[in-house]
Design a protein around this motif. Sequence first.
Motif, PDB file in Angstrom:
ATOM      1  N   GLU A 185       0.824  -1.200   0.000  1.00  0.00           N
ATOM      2  CA  GLU A 185       0.000   0.000   0.000  1.00  0.00           C
ATOM      3  C   GLU A 185       0.863   1.257   0.000  1.00  0.00           C
ATOM      4  O   GLU A 185       0.359   2.369  -0.128  1.00  0.00           O
ATOM      5  CB  GLU A 185      -0.939   0.007   1.218  1.00  0.00           C
ATOM      6  CG  GLU A 185      -2.059  -1.014   1.139  1.00  0.00           C
ATOM      7  CD  GLU A 185      -2.999  -0.765  -0.027  1.00  0.00           C
ATOM      8  OE1 GLU A 185      -3.452   0.385  -0.207  1.00  0.00           O
ATOM      9  OE2 GLU A 185      -3.279  -1.724  -0.778  1.00  0.00           O
ATOM     10  N   GLY A 186       2.158   1.070   0.142  1.00  0.00           N
ATOM     11  CA  GLY A 186       3.080   2.197   0.156  1.00  0.00           C
ATOM     12  C   GLY A 186       3.411   2.683  -1.240  1.00  0.00           C
ATOM     13  O   GLY A 186       3.092   2.041  -2.243  1.00  0.00           O
ATOM     14  N   THR A 187       4.029   3.840  -1.330  1.00  0.00           N
ATOM     15  CA  THR A 187       4.470   4.428  -2.584  1.00  0.00           C
ATOM     16  C   THR A 187       5.829   5.080  -2.363  1.00  0.00           C
ATOM     17  O   THR A 187       6.290   5.227  -1.225  1.00  0.00           O
ATOM     18  CB  THR A 187       3.492   5.508  -3.072  1.00  0.00           C
ATOM     19  OG1 THR A 187       3.488   6.589  -2.113  1.00  0.00           O
ATOM     20  CG2 THR A 187       2.070   4.977  -3.217  1.00  0.00           C
ATOM     21  N   ALA A 239       5.788   7.065 -11.630  1.00  0.00           N
ATOM     22  CA  ALA A 239       5.922   5.924 -10.724  1.00  0.00           C
ATOM     23  C   ALA A 239       5.845   6.311  -9.253  1.00  0.00           C
ATOM     24  O   ALA A 239       5.565   5.456  -8.403  1.00  0.00           O
ATOM     25  CB  ALA A 239       7.243   5.207 -10.977  1.00  0.00           C
ATOM     26  N   GLU A 240       6.066   7.574  -8.947  1.00  0.00           N
ATOM     27  CA  GLU A 240       6.235   7.969  -7.550  1.00  0.00           C
ATOM     28  C   GLU A 240       4.970   7.818  -6.713  1.00  0.00           C
ATOM     29  O   GLU A 240       5.055   7.669  -5.498  1.00  0.00           O
ATOM     30  CB  GLU A 240       6.764   9.397  -7.461  1.00  0.00           C
ATOM     31  CG  GLU A 240       8.188   9.520  -7.959  1.00  0.00           C
ATOM     32  CD  GLU A 240       8.818  10.844  -7.616  1.00  0.00           C
ATOM     33  OE1 GLU A 240      10.014  10.875  -7.302  1.00  0.00           O
ATOM     34  OE2 GLU A 240       8.101  11.873  -7.666  1.00  0.00           O
ATOM     35  N   ASN A 241       3.811   7.869  -7.353  1.00  0.00           N
ATOM     36  CA  ASN A 241       2.569   7.742  -6.594  1.00  0.00           C
ATOM     37  C   ASN A 241       1.878   6.398  -6.826  1.00  0.00           C
ATOM     38  O   ASN A 241       0.756   6.186  -6.371  1.00  0.00           O
ATOM     39  CB  ASN A 241       1.598   8.878  -6.938  1.00  0.00           C
ATOM     40  CG  ASN A 241       0.580   9.121  -5.838  1.00  0.00           C
ATOM     41  OD1 ASN A 241       0.905   9.055  -4.651  1.00  0.00           O
ATOM     42  ND2 ASN A 241      -0.659   9.390  -6.214  1.00  0.00           N
ATOM     43  N   GLU A 243       1.046  -2.382  -9.995  1.00  0.00           N
ATOM     44  CA  GLU A 243       0.932  -1.072 -10.646  1.00  0.00           C
ATOM     45  C   GLU A 243       2.310  -0.444 -10.816  1.00  0.00           C
ATOM     46  O   GLU A 243       2.652   0.085 -11.874  1.00  0.00           O
ATOM     47  CB  GLU A 243       0.050  -0.140  -9.808  1.00  0.00           C
ATOM     48  CG  GLU A 243      -1.404  -0.519  -9.718  1.00  0.00           C
ATOM     49  CD  GLU A 243      -2.192   0.498  -8.902  1.00  0.00           C
ATOM     50  OE1 GLU A 243      -1.783   1.675  -8.870  1.00  0.00           O
ATOM     51  OE2 GLU A 243      -3.201   0.124  -8.301  1.00  0.00           O
ATOM     52  N   PHE A 244       3.093  -0.503  -9.761  1.00  0.00           N
ATOM     53  CA  PHE A 244       4.434   0.070  -9.786  1.00  0.00           C
ATOM     54  C   PHE A 244       5.326  -0.689 -10.761  1.00  0.00           C
ATOM     55  O   PHE A 244       6.047  -0.088 -11.577  1.00  0.00           O
ATOM     56  CB  PHE A 244       5.031   0.020  -8.375  1.00  0.00           C
ATOM     57  CG  PHE A 244       6.421   0.595  -8.263  1.00  0.00           C
ATOM     58  CD1 PHE A 244       6.611   1.961  -8.260  1.00  0.00           C
ATOM     59  CD2 PHE A 244       7.522  -0.241  -8.155  1.00  0.00           C
ATOM     60  CE1 PHE A 244       7.891   2.500  -8.150  1.00  0.00           C
ATOM     61  CE2 PHE A 244       8.799   0.282  -8.038  1.00  0.00           C
ATOM     62  CZ  PHE A 244       8.986   1.652  -8.037  1.00  0.00           C
ATOM     63  N   ARG A 245       5.266  -2.009 -10.707  1.00  0.00           N
ATOM     64  CA  ARG A 245       6.116  -2.819 -11.579  1.00  0.00           C
ATOM     65  C   ARG A 245       5.808  -2.572 -13.051  1.00  0.00           C
ATOM     66  O   ARG A 245       6.718  -2.476 -13.890  1.00  0.00           O
ATOM     67  CB  ARG A 245       5.964  -4.300 -11.223  1.00  0.00           C
ATOM     68  CG  ARG A 245       6.552  -4.644  -9.856  1.00  0.00           C
ATOM     69  CD  ARG A 245       6.591  -6.153  -9.636  1.00  0.00           C
ATOM     70  NE  ARG A 245       5.258  -6.729  -9.497  1.00  0.00           N
ATOM     71  CZ  ARG A 245       4.608  -6.829  -8.341  1.00  0.00           C
ATOM     72  NH1 ARG A 245       5.157  -6.353  -7.227  1.00  0.00           N
ATOM     73  NH2 ARG A 245       3.411  -7.391  -8.280  1.00  0.00           N
ATOM     74  N   LEU A 246       4.535  -2.464 -13.392  1.00  0.00           N
ATOM     75  CA  LEU A 246       4.163  -2.200 -14.778  1.00  0.00           C
ATOM     76  C   LEU A 246       4.667  -0.836 -15.242  1.00  0.00           C
ATOM     77  O   LEU A 246       5.115  -0.677 -16.380  1.00  0.00           O
ATOM     78  CB  LEU A 246       2.636  -2.275 -14.935  1.00  0.00           C
ATOM     79  CG  LEU A 246       2.004  -3.667 -14.892  1.00  0.00           C
ATOM     80  CD1 LEU A 246       0.488  -3.565 -14.913  1.00  0.00           C
ATOM     81  CD2 LEU A 246       2.495  -4.524 -16.060  1.00  0.00           C
TER      82      LEU A 246
END
Length: 231
Positions: A77-79, A142-144, A150-153
Amino acid sequence: MDFEKKIFFKSGSNQLAGNLIHPQLENKFPIVVFLHGGGEANKNRFRLWQDFLVQGGLGSFAFDFTGVGESEGSFEEGTLNQRLADAQAALTYLRSLEVIDSGRLGLVGASMGAHVACRLIEKEKSIKALFISGAAAYGLEAENKKLNHEFRLTIRKENSWQESPAFRSLENFSGALMVASGENDEIIPKGVKEKYLSLAKGKTLILKGVGHKLLTTQGEESAEARQKVYQ
């Protein structure tokens, strides 16, 4: 005798955990804050470095980001923005301690933590020194993103790192700087490594025979890196 204590502090609604180690001195001392990377990384990876720094009269603080190790919250859940907020909360806590010279703060960032460190120097002008190793770089998009699929994509998009805000922050940094990279690092793309090294203005350290986790490596190469941080 050195002082060592497990510290808990707030970042938003979560309680984060950190290891504070510093010399028992009458005068205030400078402090180095360690920012770990992603995956299985946590504050304990820096213990050898903390022990080294305290011998030279420097305090240090290594903490677990939200959802990691002993800290509350969910990792996925972190960013990156959350990690930046965590780091700012850590600095706010450290400035509240009377024994610390808040005008002499240094950062060590590893992998994902290096990106966070570069973003932090843009917001915290009291940071006087920065050492980054195996540095990752991410685009603004990518930061949010939550640190899951989601981040990996997002980061797998071709050349998504090229306009990373971390580069701009580093380019404008006027403090002491050192960029370290493992000769055999196969995690960080070649272009990212070359960009960071070019921004270091000659203040670089290439560790021969070392991969991505150069801050956890033992031996002469790691000892050389620790000496650079101390200097």
